[in-house]
Design an enzyme around this catalytic site. Structure first.
Site, PDB file in Angstrom:
ATOM      1  N   GLU A 272      38.669 -88.292 -96.704  1.00  6.86           N
ATOM      2  CA  GLU A 272      38.217 -87.565 -95.504  1.00  6.86           C
ATOM      3  C   GLU A 272      39.514 -87.278 -94.777  1.00  6.86           C
ATOM      4  O   GLU A 272      40.083 -88.164 -94.142  1.00  6.86           O
ATOM      5  CB  GLU A 272      37.353 -88.469 -94.628  1.00  6.86           C
TER       6      GLU A 272
ATOM      7  N   CYS B 223      38.570 -85.553 -85.981  1.00  5.04           N
ATOM      8  CA  CYS B 223      38.837 -84.676 -87.130  1.00  5.04           C
ATOM      9  C   CYS B 223      37.899 -83.472 -87.069  1.00  5.04           C
ATOM     10  O   CYS B 223      38.146 -82.452 -87.683  1.00  5.04           O
ATOM     11  CB  CYS B 223      38.650 -85.441 -88.419  1.00  5.04           C
TER      12      CYS B 223
HETATM   13  N1  LIG Z   1      37.871 -86.177 -92.201  1.00  8.91           N
HETATM   14  C1  LIG Z   1      37.577 -87.223 -91.457  1.00  8.91           C
HETATM   15  O1  LIG Z   1      36.480 -87.765 -91.494  1.00  8.91           O
HETATM   16  C2  LIG Z   1      38.627 -87.770 -90.523  1.00  8.91           C
HETATM   17  C3  LIG Z   1      38.265 -88.723 -89.563  1.00  8.91           C
HETATM   18  C4  LIG Z   1      39.234 -89.173 -88.688  1.00  8.91           C
HETATM   19  C5  LIG Z   1      40.540 -88.699 -88.769  1.00  8.91           C
HETATM   20  N2  LIG Z   1      40.868 -87.780 -89.698  1.00  8.91           N
HETATM   21  C6  LIG Z   1      42.225 -87.235 -89.774  1.00  8.91           C
HETATM   22  O2  LIG Z   1      43.181 -88.273 -89.613  1.00  8.91           O
HETATM   23  C7  LIG Z   1      44.368 -87.765 -89.028  1.00  8.91           C
HETATM   24  C8  LIG Z   1      44.766 -88.631 -87.857  1.00  8.91           C
HETATM   25  O3  LIG Z   1      45.005 -89.918 -88.257  1.00  8.91           O
HETATM   26  P1  LIG Z   1      46.466 -90.472 -88.535  1.00  8.91           P
HETATM   27  O4  LIG Z   1      47.484 -89.535 -88.006  1.00  8.91           O
HETATM   28  O5  LIG Z   1      46.490 -91.869 -88.056  1.00  8.91           O
HETATM   29  O6  LIG Z   1      46.502 -90.395 -90.127  1.00  8.91           O
HETATM   30  P2  LIG Z   1      47.543 -91.058 -91.127  1.00  8.91           P
HETATM   31  O7  LIG Z   1      47.316 -90.390 -92.433  1.00  8.91           O
HETATM   32  O8  LIG Z   1      48.916 -91.075 -90.582  1.00  8.91           O
HETATM   33  O9  LIG Z   1      47.087 -92.595 -91.203  1.00  8.91           O
HETATM   34  C9  LIG Z   1      45.807 -92.990 -91.651  1.00  8.91           C
HETATM   35  C10 LIG Z   1      45.884 -94.396 -92.194  1.00  8.91           C
HETATM   36  O10 LIG Z   1      46.666 -94.399 -93.394  1.00  8.91           O
HETATM   37  C11 LIG Z   1      47.637 -95.421 -93.332  1.00  8.91           C
HETATM   38  N3  LIG Z   1      48.739 -95.047 -94.207  1.00  8.91           N
HETATM   39  C12 LIG Z   1      49.790 -94.255 -93.932  1.00  8.91           C
HETATM   40  N4  LIG Z   1      50.585 -94.126 -95.017  1.00  8.91           N
HETATM   41  C13 LIG Z   1      50.001 -94.849 -96.003  1.00  8.91           C
HETATM   42  C14 LIG Z   1      50.336 -95.097 -97.363  1.00  8.91           C
HETATM   43  N5  LIG Z   1      51.429 -94.593 -97.927  1.00  8.91           N
HETATM   44  N6  LIG Z   1      49.506 -95.875 -98.082  1.00  8.91           N
HETATM   45  C15 LIG Z   1      48.389 -96.396 -97.536  1.00  8.91           C
HETATM   46  N7  LIG Z   1      48.030 -96.194 -96.254  1.00  8.91           N
HETATM   47  C16 LIG Z   1      48.832 -95.430 -95.495  1.00  8.91           C
HETATM   48  C17 LIG Z   1      47.953 -95.506 -91.856  1.00  8.91           C
HETATM   49  O11 LIG Z   1      48.606 -96.704 -91.543  1.00  8.91           O
HETATM   50  C18 LIG Z   1      46.569 -95.385 -91.257  1.00  8.91           C
HETATM   51  O12 LIG Z   1      45.895 -96.616 -91.307  1.00  8.91           O
HETATM   52  C19 LIG Z   1      44.041 -86.351 -88.594  1.00  8.91           C
HETATM   53  O13 LIG Z   1      44.598 -85.451 -89.518  1.00  8.91           O
HETATM   54  C20 LIG Z   1      42.520 -86.309 -88.636  1.00  8.91           C
HETATM   55  O14 LIG Z   1      41.975 -85.031 -88.836  1.00  8.91           O
HETATM   56  C21 LIG Z   1      39.937 -87.323 -90.587  1.00  8.91           C
END
Ligand SMILES: NC(=O)c1ccc[n+]([C@@H]2O[C@H](COP(=O)([O-])OP(=O)(O)OC[C@H]3O[C@@H](n4cnc5c(N)ncnc54)[C@H](O)[C@@H]3O)[C@@H](O)[C@H]2O)c1
Length: 534
Positions: free
Chosen positions: A281, A319
């Site tokens: 997602e 999101c």
């Molecule tokens: N489609 C959906 O349902 C949905 C819901 C909520 C947020 N989002 C999206 O999330 C984004 C915002 O969140 P963010 O900036 O915190 O996202 P992000 O991708 O930076 O982080 C998300 C999670 O991934 C972890 N992470 C980062 N690098 C990783 C790796 N290499 N391996 C494993 N885990 C890792 C982070 O620590 C965090 O817990 C926006 O783009 C938003 O649209 C999507």
């Protein structure tokens, strides 16, 4: 331990919680713990989390980087058999057990003191309006209601198909993956992890969970609540750690399915690292079209209100937030742009109808705006300035709700226009009836197809747009929105085989179970059987 008892003794906070969200501060910080093999454990290294409203250090969380510490999470994951902790043929009583756990969690979340605790805790780490944080707790509570009682086993019901001869019959099962991982973002610190983790658990998987360290104290407390309600303690492990540490675990573990919610950048990276064994997602660049039919003034006001909520509720950090708005010229004539400008101007930090932006700072936001304003005829419709007189630390953004106008014909030529800015920001453009296919071209060239709103009651217009687009969550009709990830309808992107859903029976089955068919063939062969080779 003494400290925790005191919290319960002098307030209405239930004893299984270990902090008071009204009291955590630099003078009274909370120290969070990891959860492994049924035990709360400390780490060798900690990270300080600062209060997003004033920059005070107020929580310390484990920051596990030591390989030996990480290895313990990998070893625990590997203890889960490939056939899961339960499946329709093994430990079926655990479906009932989970029905009971979900029932108890729902009952707990319904209590005012529990609801208020979680709302306040969410607001401390992701400052959002009370109504937004409360909505998150209520959706979570209803999800647990939905999967109470016999629902876990009804959910994973099997089917049988008659065979070709006596004794033959095929049975199709919804089978667990076994060891699974959930990685969650910061913006819905309770709802996203709870719904995904429990979707995985009730269908028989074991879960390794990692949330965003800045907000994961919410799930630390939620896990304590779930354990109080009878969650089998060794079914979930939870890590506070950075992306690198998590990736190490994901690479070395035996995870057969990782559900990732977060940015597209990390989603794409993990897809490669995990050889595609991932359900995602990711980012949303969500659109709304106001169709040619302009309704009565009250409904116009509703549409303006919904538009403001979709773009700027939770400071645009959903999101599903409205990222681009296509306004038919009839709505422009009716004064729609003035209405959304007026509504946006009433948002304020005091009631958190506008708040800190967690993943974009002001320099990045300004840069994005400046890039877009270089486009011919683009302009600021409203906003565009940093907030003044506040104490939000500079690592976070603090910005006015902003709308930039970009002419339709320029949008497709400039990638920056359709890049998600995860904050109170939207692109607005206008179109005439004979330009609707140009609008659809823009939409269909976007990377993500998560949510959409088609604001019209013109059935032909609705069908034209619905039938030529592909968003996973498409709200349709004069009161259409883009935001809303409740427990009662599917939420997830469409058009990507890796796309995950959340919360509904279809979402859980699609993400957390795989199909297994056992073809029974039990009758003895006919007397004197002689087979012919073919
Ligand atoms: N489609 C959906 O349902 C949905 C819901 C909520 C947020 N989002 C999206 O999330 C984004 C915002 O969140 P963010 O900036 O915190 O996202 P992000 O991708 O930076 O982080 C998300 C999670 O991934 C972890 N992470 C980062 N690098 C990783 C790796 N290499 N391996 C494993 N885990 C890792 C982070 O620590 C965090 O817990 C926006 O783009 C938003 O649209 C999507």
């Amino acid at each position: 331990m003494q400290k925790f008892r005191n919290i319960a003794a002098f307030s209405t906070i239930p004893s299984y919680f270990t902090l008071d969200p009204n009291q955590i501060s630099a003078r009274n910080p909370h120290k969070a713990q990891n959860f492994l093999r049924g035990k709360w454990i400390d780490s060798h290294k900690y990270q300080t989390i600062i209060d997003p409203l004033n920059g005070e250090p107020f929580i310390t969380v484990p920051d596990v980087q030591d390989r030996q510490e990480l290895q313990k999470f990998i070893d625990s994951a590997k203890e889960c058999p490939i056939s899961g902790l339960h499946n329709p043929l093994k430990n079926p009583q655990r479906y009932q057990l989970y029905g009971e756990v979900c029932h108890k969690i729902a009952a707990e979340l319904k209590k005012k003191e529990v609801h208020d605790f979680l709302v306040k805790l969410i607001q401390r780490v992701v400052p959002k309006h009370f109504a937004q944080a409360s909505g998150e707790v209520v959706v979570t509570e209803r999800f647990f209601q939905n999967f109470s009682g016999d629902q876990p086993r009804f959910l994973t019901r099997s089917f049988n198909v008659a065979g070709d001869r006596p004794g033959q019959q095929s049975s199709g099962y919804r089978w667990p993956y076994g060891s699974c991982a959930v990685v969650a973002p910061f913006n819905f610190p309770l709802e996203i992890p709870s719904l995904q983790i429990f979707g995985a658990l009730i269908t028989g998987n074991k879960v390794f969970f990692k949330g965003d360290s800045r907000v994961n104290v919410v799930m630390e407390q939620m896990l304590r609540l779930a354990l109080h309600c009878g969650l089998p303690a060794t079914d979930v492990d939870m890590l506070f750690g950075n992306g690198e540490a998590t990736e190490f675990i994901l690479r070395q573990g035996n995870f057969r399915n990782t559900q990732f919610t977060g940015s597209s950048k990390v989603a794409e990276h993990l897809t490669k690292v995990l050889n595609g064994k991932i359900r995602i997602e990711d980012a949303g660049f969500d659109w709304k079209i106001l169709g040619p039919d302009v309704p009565d003034v009250d409904t116009q006001n509703y549409v303006a209100w919904q538009s403001d909520q979709d773009a700027y509720g939770s400071t645009g950090q959903k999101c599903s937030a409205q990222s681009i708005l296509f306004v038919h010229e009839n709505w422009v004539k009716a004064g729609f742009l003035d209405k959304i400008k007026q509504l946006a101007s009433t948002r304020k930090l005091q009631d958190l109808s506008n708040g800190p932006i967690i993943t974009w700072n002001n320099t990045q936001i300004k840069q994005h705006i400046d890039n877009i304003l270089k486009i011919p005829q683009s302009k600021v419709l409203f906003g565009g300035q940093e907030l003044k007189n506040h104490t939000i630390p500079s690592i976070y953004g603090a910005f006015e709700p902003t709308a930039l106008y970009v002419p339709l014909e320029q949008i497709q030529k400039n990638k920056a226009v359709t890049t998600e800015l995860f904050g109170p920001f939207q692109i607005v453009t206008t179109y005439a009836s004979d330009q609707i296919n140009q609008v659809l071209d823009v939409i269909n060239n976007l990377e993500n197809h998560l949510t959409a709103g088609i604001v019209s009651n013109d059935v032909n217009f609705l069908r034209h747009v619905q039938s030529n687009t592909t968003n996973g969550v498409t709200y349709s009709g004069i009161r259409a929105r883009t935001t809303g990830a409740p427990q009662n309808h599917w939420f997830g992107p469409c058009g990507d085989p890796r796309g995950a859903g959340i919360g509904t029976p279809e979402a859980i089955l699609s993400v957390w179970t795989c199909h297994r068919e056992i073809i029974h063939d039990i009758d003895l062969a006919p007397q004197g059987f002689k087979g012919q080779q073919s």
